[in-house]
Design a protein around this motif. Sequence first.
Motif, mmCIF file in Angstrom:
data_model
loop_
_atom_site.group_PDB
_atom_site.id
_atom_site.type_symbol
_atom_site.label_atom_id
_atom_site.label_comp_id
_atom_site.label_asym_id
_atom_site.label_seq_id
_atom_site.Cartn_x
_atom_site.Cartn_y
_atom_site.Cartn_z
ATOM 1 N N THR A 91 -1.694 29.704 28.951
ATOM 2 C CA THR A 91 -2.961 30.098 29.875
ATOM 3 C C THR A 91 -3.571 28.876 30.279
ATOM 4 O OG1 THR A 91 -4.542 30.493 28.051
ATOM 5 C CG2 THR A 91 -3.338 32.249 28.866
ATOM 6 N N ALA A 92 -3.630 27.796 29.566
ATOM 7 C CA ALA A 92 -4.112 26.516 29.981
ATOM 8 C C ALA A 92 -3.607 25.206 29.629
ATOM 9 C CB ALA A 92 -5.737 26.501 29.252
ATOM 10 N N GLY A 93 -2.208 25.382 29.194
ATOM 11 C CA GLY A 93 -1.256 24.168 29.164
ATOM 12 C C GLY A 93 -1.377 23.621 27.500
ATOM 13 N N PRO A 126 -0.242 25.152 32.716
ATOM 14 C CA PRO A 126 -0.093 27.004 32.308
ATOM 15 C C PRO A 126 0.887 27.494 33.367
ATOM 16 C CG PRO A 126 -2.063 26.410 33.643
ATOM 17 C CD PRO A 126 -1.577 24.996 33.248
ATOM 18 N N ILE A 127 1.278 28.658 32.894
ATOM 19 C CA ILE A 127 2.194 29.474 33.770
ATOM 20 C C ILE A 127 1.613 29.851 35.153
ATOM 21 C CG2 ILE A 127 3.671 31.494 33.693
ATOM 22 C CD1 ILE A 127 4.517 29.545 31.709
ATOM 23 N N SER A 128 0.292 29.977 35.248
ATOM 24 C CA SER A 128 -0.120 30.451 36.467
ATOM 25 C C SER A 128 -0.287 29.214 37.420
ATOM 26 C CB SER A 128 -1.588 31.099 36.105
ATOM 27 O OG SER A 128 -2.381 30.092 35.574
ATOM 28 N N ALA A 129 0.090 28.268 37.096
ATOM 29 C CA ALA A 129 -0.028 27.030 37.991
ATOM 30 C C ALA A 129 1.349 27.277 38.951
ATOM 31 C CB ALA A 129 -0.215 25.641 37.387
ATOM 32 N N HIS A 130 2.250 28.218 38.298
ATOM 33 C CA HIS A 130 3.588 28.120 39.126
ATOM 34 C C HIS A 130 4.022 29.206 39.383
ATOM 35 C CE1 HIS A 130 3.979 23.910 37.472
ATOM 36 N NE2 HIS A 130 3.690 24.587 36.607
ATOM 37 N N VAL A 131 3.512 30.420 39.037
ATOM 38 C CA VAL A 131 3.964 31.720 39.380
ATOM 39 C C VAL A 131 2.642 32.705 39.227
ATOM 40 C CG1 VAL A 131 6.250 31.426 38.988
ATOM 41 C CG2 VAL A 131 4.863 32.369 37.121
ATOM 42 N N PRO A 132 2.753 33.948 39.862
ATOM 43 C CA PRO A 132 1.551 34.565 39.803
ATOM 44 C C PRO A 132 1.587 35.353 38.388
ATOM 45 C CG PRO A 132 2.641 35.059 41.959
ATOM 46 C CD PRO A 132 3.621 34.066 41.113
#
Length: 263
Positions: A91-93, A126-132
């Motif tokens: 969630t935050a790296g 984080p994952i959200s930086a690359h995909v929804p």
Amino acid sequence: MPEAHRPRLGVFKFASCDGCQLTLLDCEDELLPLAGEVEIAHFLEASGDVRPGPYDLSLVEGSVSTPEHLERVRRIRADSRHLVTIGACATAGGVQALRNAADAAEFRAVVYAAPEYIDSLATSTPISAHVPVDFELRGCPIDRGQLLEVITAFLAGRRPDIPNHSVCFACKRRGTVCLPVAHGTPCLGPVTHAGCGALCPAYGRGCYGCFGPSASTNMPAMIPLLRTEGMADEDVRRLLHTFNVRDFAAIEPAGEPAAGEGG
């Protein structure tokens, strides 16, 4: 439930310590009924029986830290009806995001005898930086009760009921005396997302923010309070820049120590 009608669950790991996946295995009594309601199609921590997507729900632990991760996270997203990130790394790296404000090549040269064989990105993201992402479950590690709520909610077609208040609320619920007020102990409880059950304050240790910032974070008030409790600027910076360096650094007030800078 018949095999053909069971929702398909995938659990995936990126750069992380496996602690959040182990939280699922630690569910013990709850895990057996859950396994009967879903088809666990991909969960290498639990079984070598791997089945290809699509997946109704994918739980993703860990940060994107290598070129291979970039390709794999997009493939998992394409194969997943719902994708939920679990833990501070996803969630935050995570702790490894501390390298984002430094020279990653220098780190590799210091740590590895043959750094030319290490294929990594300059940043941990984080994952959200690359995909929804459909939902983010915070913590280092995550709370098993919250994890079961998230899995149950998505399989039932509803939004997870995960509160977004601060750790201070949890201290009040369990009757824990406020450490900053009673003892002058530095504590990030007022600005940290609840979920741990206020575990550290219950044992006399100030919260160190492993669940990341809460929705109503008032950092301009928090940092002077930490200083009043005896923390130097460098100590404040270190406290904020650990498990959730990306999220806490993003809400530091102007003029305060930033990631990678001294106090």
